[in-house]
Motif scaffolding. Structure first.
Motif, PDB file in Angstrom:
ATOM      1  N   UNK A  21       0.830  -1.205   0.000  1.00 45.57           N
ATOM      2  CA  UNK A  21       0.000   0.000   0.000  1.00 45.57           C
ATOM      3  C   UNK A  21       0.863   1.252   0.000  1.00 45.57           C
ATOM      4  N   UNK A  22       0.269   2.336  -0.430  1.00 43.69           N
ATOM      5  CA  UNK A  22       0.953   3.620  -0.556  1.00 43.69           C
ATOM      6  C   UNK A  22       1.201   4.253   0.815  1.00 43.69           C
ATOM      7  N   UNK A  23       2.390   4.863   0.971  1.00 46.06           N
ATOM      8  CA  UNK A  23       2.724   5.590   2.196  1.00 46.06           C
ATOM      9  C   UNK A  23       3.228   6.975   1.817  1.00 46.06           C
ATOM     10  N   UNK A  24       2.756   7.976   2.578  1.00 51.06           N
ATOM     11  CA  UNK A  24       3.184   9.354   2.354  1.00 51.06           C
ATOM     12  C   UNK A  24       3.652   9.969   3.662  1.00 51.06           C
ATOM     13  N   UNK A  25       4.417  11.040   3.536  1.00 55.15           N
ATOM     14  CA  UNK A  25       4.897  11.805   4.688  1.00 55.15           C
ATOM     15  C   UNK A  25       4.238  13.172   4.620  1.00 55.15           C
ATOM     16  N   UNK A  26       3.729  13.647   5.764  1.00 53.67           N
ATOM     17  CA  UNK A  26       3.097  14.959   5.842  1.00 53.67           C
ATOM     18  C   UNK A  26       3.779  15.748   6.950  1.00 53.67           C
ATOM     19  N   UNK A  27       4.832  16.461   6.605  1.00 54.81           N
ATOM     20  CA  UNK A  27       5.548  17.339   7.528  1.00 54.81           C
ATOM     21  C   UNK A  27       5.994  16.628   8.805  1.00 54.81           C
ATOM     22  N   UNK A  28       6.466  15.402   8.661  1.00 56.80           N
ATOM     23  CA  UNK A  28       6.985  14.630   9.803  1.00 56.80           C
ATOM     24  C   UNK A  28       6.257  13.316   9.983  1.00 56.80           C
ATOM     25  N   UNK A  29       4.962  13.345  10.316  1.00 54.21           N
ATOM     26  CA  UNK A  29       4.215  12.090  10.431  1.00 54.21           C
ATOM     27  C   UNK A  29       4.041  11.418   9.063  1.00 54.21           C
ATOM     28  N   UNK A 133      -4.933  14.074   2.418  1.00 50.92           N
ATOM     29  CA  UNK A 133      -3.579  13.654   2.795  1.00 50.92           C
ATOM     30  C   UNK A 133      -2.735  13.375   1.560  1.00 50.92           C
ATOM     31  N   UNK A 134      -3.327  12.706   0.593  1.00 53.47           N
ATOM     32  CA  UNK A 134      -2.595  12.382  -0.626  1.00 53.47           C
ATOM     33  C   UNK A 134      -2.170  13.662  -1.352  1.00 53.47           C
ATOM     34  N   UNK A 135      -3.020  14.682  -1.362  1.00 52.71           N
ATOM     35  CA  UNK A 135      -2.697  15.945  -2.048  1.00 52.71           C
ATOM     36  C   UNK A 135      -1.573  16.718  -1.361  1.00 52.71           C
ATOM     37  N   UNK A 136      -1.476  16.617  -0.044  1.00 56.23           N
ATOM     38  CA  UNK A 136      -0.474  17.409   0.678  1.00 56.23           C
ATOM     39  C   UNK A 136       0.770  16.619   1.055  1.00 56.23           C
ATOM     40  N   UNK A 137       0.732  15.302   0.899  1.00 58.19           N
ATOM     41  CA  UNK A 137       1.852  14.463   1.321  1.00 58.19           C
ATOM     42  C   UNK A 137       2.891  14.244   0.239  1.00 58.19           C
ATOM     43  N   UNK A 138       4.065  13.793   0.696  1.00 57.87           N
ATOM     44  CA  UNK A 138       5.154  13.400  -0.204  1.00 57.87           C
ATOM     45  C   UNK A 138       5.314  11.896  -0.111  1.00 57.87           C
ATOM     46  N   UNK A 151       9.701  20.806   6.932  1.00 60.69           N
ATOM     47  CA  UNK A 151       9.046  21.168   5.678  1.00 60.69           C
ATOM     48  C   UNK A 151       9.499  22.549   5.207  1.00 60.69           C
ATOM     49  N   UNK A 152       9.562  22.718   3.911  1.00 58.93           N
ATOM     50  CA  UNK A 152       9.934  24.019   3.341  1.00 58.93           C
ATOM     51  C   UNK A 152       8.756  24.983   3.482  1.00 58.93           C
ATOM     52  N   UNK A 153       9.032  26.260   3.324  1.00 60.78           N
ATOM     53  CA  UNK A 153       7.971  27.270   3.365  1.00 60.78           C
ATOM     54  C   UNK A 153       6.940  26.989   2.278  1.00 60.78           C
ATOM     55  N   UNK A 154       7.398  26.555   1.099  1.00 60.22           N
ATOM     56  CA  UNK A 154       6.478  26.228   0.005  1.00 60.22           C
ATOM     57  C   UNK A 154       5.584  25.043   0.374  1.00 60.22           C
ATOM     58  N   UNK A 155       6.147  24.024   1.035  1.00 62.28           N
ATOM     59  CA  UNK A 155       5.364  22.866   1.477  1.00 62.28           C
ATOM     60  C   UNK A 155       4.285  23.295   2.454  1.00 62.28           C
ATOM     61  N   UNK A 156       4.639  24.165   3.379  1.00 64.89           N
ATOM     62  CA  UNK A 156       3.671  24.652   4.372  1.00 64.89           C
ATOM     63  C   UNK A 156       2.576  25.471   3.681  1.00 64.89           C
ATOM     64  N   UNK A 157       2.960  26.353   2.764  1.00 66.43           N
ATOM     65  CA  UNK A 157       1.953  27.156   2.041  1.00 66.43           C
ATOM     66  C   UNK A 157       1.009  26.256   1.242  1.00 66.43           C
ATOM     67  N   UNK A 158       1.557  25.233   0.575  1.00 70.84           N
ATOM     68  CA  UNK A 158       0.723  24.295  -0.183  1.00 70.84           C
ATOM     69  C   UNK A 158      -0.251  23.574   0.753  1.00 70.84           C
ATOM     70  N   UNK A 159       0.235  23.133   1.906  1.00 68.34           N
ATOM     71  CA  UNK A 159      -0.617  22.458   2.883  1.00 68.34           C
ATOM     72  C   UNK A 159      -1.771  23.364   3.304  1.00 68.34           C
ATOM     73  N   UNK A 160      -1.459  24.605   3.675  1.00 68.87           N
ATOM     74  CA  UNK A 160      -2.493  25.532   4.157  1.00 68.87           C
ATOM     75  C   UNK A 160      -3.500  25.884   3.060  1.00 68.87           C
ATOM     76  N   UNK A 161      -3.029  26.087   1.835  1.00 68.83           N
ATOM     77  CA  UNK A 161      -3.934  26.401   0.720  1.00 68.83           C
ATOM     78  C   UNK A 161      -4.849  25.211   0.413  1.00 68.83           C
TER      79      UNK A 161
END
Length: 187
Positions: A21-29, A133-138, A151-161
């Motif tokens: 199954x697919x696994x992603x990372x979201x700013x640490x978790x 989660x899939x949209x914001x995760x790596x 996370x980079x500033x761009x990653x955080x902005x993408x998450x919030x948007x």
């Protein structure tokens, strides 16, 4: 490419191979999708159930937030604290293996891993939040090691948007600081 075996599995009861199954990372978790992913890719069944496995590394927090999707966390290993709001204000509740922490839709909540090992939980929620989660995760590489570093500033902005697009609420850095969570700078 059409795969009749996959189509048949989605229509009948079957065992899910969690190793595939697919696994992603979201700013640490990290989040591992345990429910077959076909339903997660579209909005057709947003309220349908989804099962995920979440892992919060030691010393990592999930900031204060809320969303319409209910979540139930079944703790498998590690120790963490979940933040709940009551008439008295916010309260950190210790969560240990075997405990179940339920978050109704719309409830403000957060988590922080206070232990020395990763906290692992099975999460029952909706396909909608899995899609978020899939949209914001790596993606986590096949080695199983998530990408390192804050996370980079761009990653955080993408998450919030993206959270705003879904109608999800995130507390400000100041609100998180008041409950004991320091956030990286998104500027």
């Amino acid at each position: 490419m059409h795969n009749p075996l996959q189509e048949h599995q989605q229509e009948t009861a079957h065992l899910v191979d969690v190793r595939a199954t697919e696994m992603i990372e979201i700013q640490g978790p990290t989040i591992q999708f345990l429910t077959p992913l076909a339903a997660i890719g579209s909005t057709a069944d947003d309220d349908g159930p989804c099962v995920m496995r979440g892992t919060i590394p030691p010393g990592v927090s999930v900031p204060l937030h809320s969303h319409h999707d209910p979540e139930t966390f079944l703790t498998l290993s590690g120790e963490l604290e979940g933040l709940a709001e009551s008439r008295r204000g916010f309260e950190w509740i210790r969560i240990e293996p075997g405990d179940v922490f339920h978050v109704p839709g719309g409830a403000r909540h957060a988590f922080r891993n206070i232990g020395q090992e990763a906290a692992v939980m099975n999460i029952v929620s909706t396909a909608r939040i899995a899609r978020f989660f899939r949209e914001v995760g790596r993606p986590v590489p096949a080695s199983g090691e998530p990408p390192l570093g804050p996370p980079s500033a761009e990653t955080i902005r993408h998450f919030l948007a993206t959270a705003e697009k879904y109608g999800y609420w995130n507390a400000s850095p100041e609100e998180n600081a008041r409950i004991g969570i320091a956030l990286p700078d998104a500027s």
